[in-house]
Design a protein around this motif. Structure first.
Motif, short mmCIF file in Angstrom:
data_model
loop_
_atom_site.label_atom_id
_atom_site.label_comp_id
_atom_site.label_asym_id
_atom_site.label_seq_id
_atom_site.Cartn_x
_atom_site.Cartn_y
_atom_site.Cartn_z
N ILE A 63 18.88 10.67 -5.06
CA ILE A 63 18.98 10.17 -6.44
C ILE A 63 19.90 11.06 -7.27
CG2 ILE A 63 17.67 9.86 -8.58
CD1 ILE A 63 15.31 8.93 -6.82
N GLU A 64 19.75 12.38 -7.13
CA GLU A 64 20.58 13.30 -7.92
C GLU A 64 22.04 13.27 -7.50
OE1 GLU A 64 19.98 15.06 -10.61
OE2 GLU A 64 17.93 14.32 -10.73
N VAL A 65 22.29 13.12 -6.20
CA VAL A 65 23.67 13.02 -5.72
C VAL A 65 24.33 11.75 -6.28
CG1 VAL A 65 25.06 12.54 -3.66
CG2 VAL A 65 23.47 14.45 -3.66
N ALA A 66 23.58 10.65 -6.29
CA ALA A 66 24.11 9.41 -6.86
C ALA A 66 24.40 9.59 -8.35
CB ALA A 66 23.12 8.27 -6.64
N GLY A 67 23.53 10.31 -9.05
CA GLY A 67 23.74 10.57 -10.46
C GLY A 67 24.97 11.44 -10.70
N PHE A 123 33.13 19.06 -1.85
CA PHE A 123 32.87 18.71 -3.25
C PHE A 123 31.66 19.48 -3.78
CE2 PHE A 123 35.05 15.11 -1.32
CZ PHE A 123 36.11 14.95 -2.18
N GLY A 124 31.73 20.79 -3.64
CA GLY A 124 30.61 21.65 -4.04
C GLY A 124 30.27 21.56 -5.51
N SER A 125 31.28 21.36 -6.37
CA SER A 125 31.00 21.31 -7.80
C SER A 125 30.15 20.10 -8.17
CB SER A 125 32.30 21.30 -8.60
OG SER A 125 33.11 20.20 -8.23
N LEU A 126 30.13 19.08 -7.33
CA LEU A 126 29.23 17.94 -7.52
C LEU A 126 27.89 18.17 -6.81
CD1 LEU A 126 31.43 14.72 -7.03
CD2 LEU A 126 30.29 15.46 -9.12
N TYR A 127 27.98 18.68 -5.59
CA TYR A 127 26.79 18.74 -4.74
C TYR A 127 25.81 19.83 -5.16
CZ TYR A 127 23.85 18.71 -0.60
OH TYR A 127 22.76 18.64 0.25
#
Length: 206
Positions: A63-67, A123-127
């Protein structure tokens, strides 16, 4: 807002003297503590409303990754319109609703891609923030604190790109916990005490 106008506004703000720019903005924009308190409060409220959706840490991560990916939706939509205009596809370039649908599809693909380790590394800044938020959400009695907002940003800026990250004990525990292990994923050692920091920096120097 029109894309060209957004670009011009951004350029004007970038070139302006900071003191002049600050005069045009509401003072509360510069009150970082109040901002973080507001954001933490809002996130805790939303998480309480959707607590029943979290049945495991893996679900919280998904859920958080999708967000996190969804934050790129507007960028993807604008880029689609820009590319359409460059290709002479004027109807697509002016289709705001259509471009948003494209943005949704792209961010859905990004969220799916972030399930793979290679993309988590890329994509660490997202993950990283998504993973840390998920870890808080998966603990039923844990709430986000205002300072967590800053901490997660610091972690996202350091873990994917540095060999060492010096922080406090609670954030180190969260980063290195068994179901998170972001230090292992990114090969970044985490220290939380002066002794740990000295030992770690000494090893890196040697």
């Amino acid at each position: 807002m029109d894309d060209d106008l957004l670009v011009r506004l951004a350029e004007a703000a970038w070139l302006a003297q900071p003191s002049i720019l600050a005069q045009q903005l509401p003072p509360e924009m510069f009150e970082a503590r109040l901002q973080s308190e507001r954001i933490a409060g809002l996130l805790n409220e939303q998480e309480a409303l959707h607590a029943q959706e979290i049945d495991s840490h893996a679900t919280a991560v998904r859920i958080e990754v999708a967000g996190a990916a969804s934050m790129l939706e507007g960028i993807a939509a604008r880029e689609y319109r820009r590319m359409a205009a460059a290709a002479g596809k004027l109807a697509e370039a002016s289709d705001i609703i259509g471009s948003r649908k494209v943005g949704k599809r792209i961010t859905s693909m990004i969220a799916e891609a972030l399930q793979q380790r290679s993309n988590q590394l890329a994509f660490g800044s997202l993950y990283v923030p998504a993973m840390l938020h998920a870890s808080v959400r998966s603990e039923a009695n844990r709430k986000l604190k205002p300072n967590d907002i800053f901490d997660f940003r610091h972690a996202a800026a350091a873990l994917p790109y540095c060999r060492a990250f010096l922080t406090d004990g609670p954030l180190k525990s969260l980063i290195t916990s068994g179901h998170v292990k972001l230090d292992t994923l990114y090969g970044c050692e985490v220290a939380a005490t002066p002794k740990e920091a000295i030992d770690l920096i000494s090893r890196l120097i040697l």
